[in-house]
Design a protein around this motif. Structure first.
Motif, PDB file in Angstrom:
ATOM      1  N   SER A 103       2.112   1.793  -3.464  1.00 25.19           N
ATOM      2  CA  SER A 103       1.029   2.310  -4.315  1.00 25.19           C
ATOM      3  C   SER A 103       0.785   3.793  -4.072  1.00 25.19           C
ATOM      4  O   SER A 103       0.586   4.562  -5.011  1.00 25.19           O
ATOM      5  CB  SER A 103      -0.266   1.536  -4.067  1.00 25.19           C
ATOM      6  N   ILE A 133       0.838  -1.204   0.000  1.00 27.95           N
ATOM      7  CA  ILE A 133       0.000   0.000   0.000  1.00 27.95           C
ATOM      8  C   ILE A 133       0.872   1.254   0.000  1.00 27.95           C
ATOM      9  O   ILE A 133       0.592   2.213  -0.723  1.00 27.95           O
ATOM     10  CB  ILE A 133      -0.985  -0.015   1.191  1.00 27.95           C
ATOM     11  N   CYS A 188      -5.926   5.299  -9.992  1.00 22.38           N
ATOM     12  CA  CYS A 188      -4.924   4.981  -8.958  1.00 22.38           C
ATOM     13  C   CYS A 188      -5.484   5.246  -7.559  1.00 22.38           C
ATOM     14  O   CYS A 188      -5.270   4.445  -6.640  1.00 22.38           O
ATOM     15  CB  CYS A 188      -3.656   5.796  -9.169  1.00 22.38           C
ATOM     16  N   GLU A 245      -7.773   2.493  -6.561  1.00 16.71           N
ATOM     17  CA  GLU A 245      -7.020   1.296  -6.177  1.00 16.71           C
ATOM     18  C   GLU A 245      -6.468   1.431  -4.761  1.00 16.71           C
ATOM     19  O   GLU A 245      -6.516   0.489  -3.968  1.00 16.71           O
ATOM     20  CB  GLU A 245      -5.892   1.039  -7.173  1.00 16.71           C
ATOM     21  N   VAL A 246      -5.947   2.604  -4.441  1.00 16.90           N
ATOM     22  CA  VAL A 246      -5.424   2.845  -3.088  1.00 16.90           C
ATOM     23  C   VAL A 246      -6.558   2.728  -2.069  1.00 16.90           C
ATOM     24  O   VAL A 246      -6.411   2.065  -1.038  1.00 16.90           O
ATOM     25  CB  VAL A 246      -4.733   4.228  -2.998  1.00 16.90           C
TER      26      VAL A 246
END
Length: 152
Positions: A100, A97, A121, A124-125
């Motif tokens: 990312s 994480i 993005c 996704e995080v």
């Protein structure tokens, strides 16, 4: 699956974890709001970058609170060593994480980054954080039969 009740020392550790968990959730919500706000606003990219930096700081603190020598995971494993593999998985998730978030920060700091890419993005995080938080809550419950906080 039964666990043992936390001692008074562990209860303090769980209280610290709950406070940090709530602070992290607050930063997650602020980031989510920033990423979902209208991108036509001239300050959008800067707000997203600022919120992401703050979220990264809160997540770094979460890692210290959980992985530290006197952190939640150490105390949890003292009570429930059977959960070692799950603690290792959460620790690996911390690293993934954080990577990312760093990658997204680099994109957010580039003026030419596309909004749709930043939102992808960011999503996704947010999903990774949500899954991680749930796995952490499940782990604490399995160790102590204590709910660390299912706040939404």
């Amino acid at each position: 699956m039964g666990g043992t009740q936390p001692s008074s020392t562990d209860a303090w550790s769980l209280q610290v974890a709950r406070r940090h968990r709530a602070a992290l959730l607050h930063e997650i919500h602020l980031f989510e709001h920033a990423i979902a706000s209208p991108s036509a606003d001239p300050g959008w990219r800067q707000r997203v970058g600022t919120r992401l930096r703050t979220l990264r700081g809160a997540f770094a603190e979460h890692i210290v609170v959980t992985e530290g020598e006197d952190g939640l995971y150490a105390e949890l494993l003292a009570h429930a060593p059977r959960l070692h593999r799950r603690v290792q998985m959460l620790t690996r998730e911390h690293a993934a994480i954080a990577v990312s978030m760093s990658a997204m920060q680099r994109r957010a700091d580039l003026p030419g980054s596309r909004v749709d890419e930043l939102r992808r993005c960011g999503g996704e995080v947010l999903r990774a954080l949500s899954r991680h938080r749930q796995r952490g809550a499940d782990l604490v419950y399995d160790a102590y039969e204590t709910d660390i906080g299912g706040e939404t």
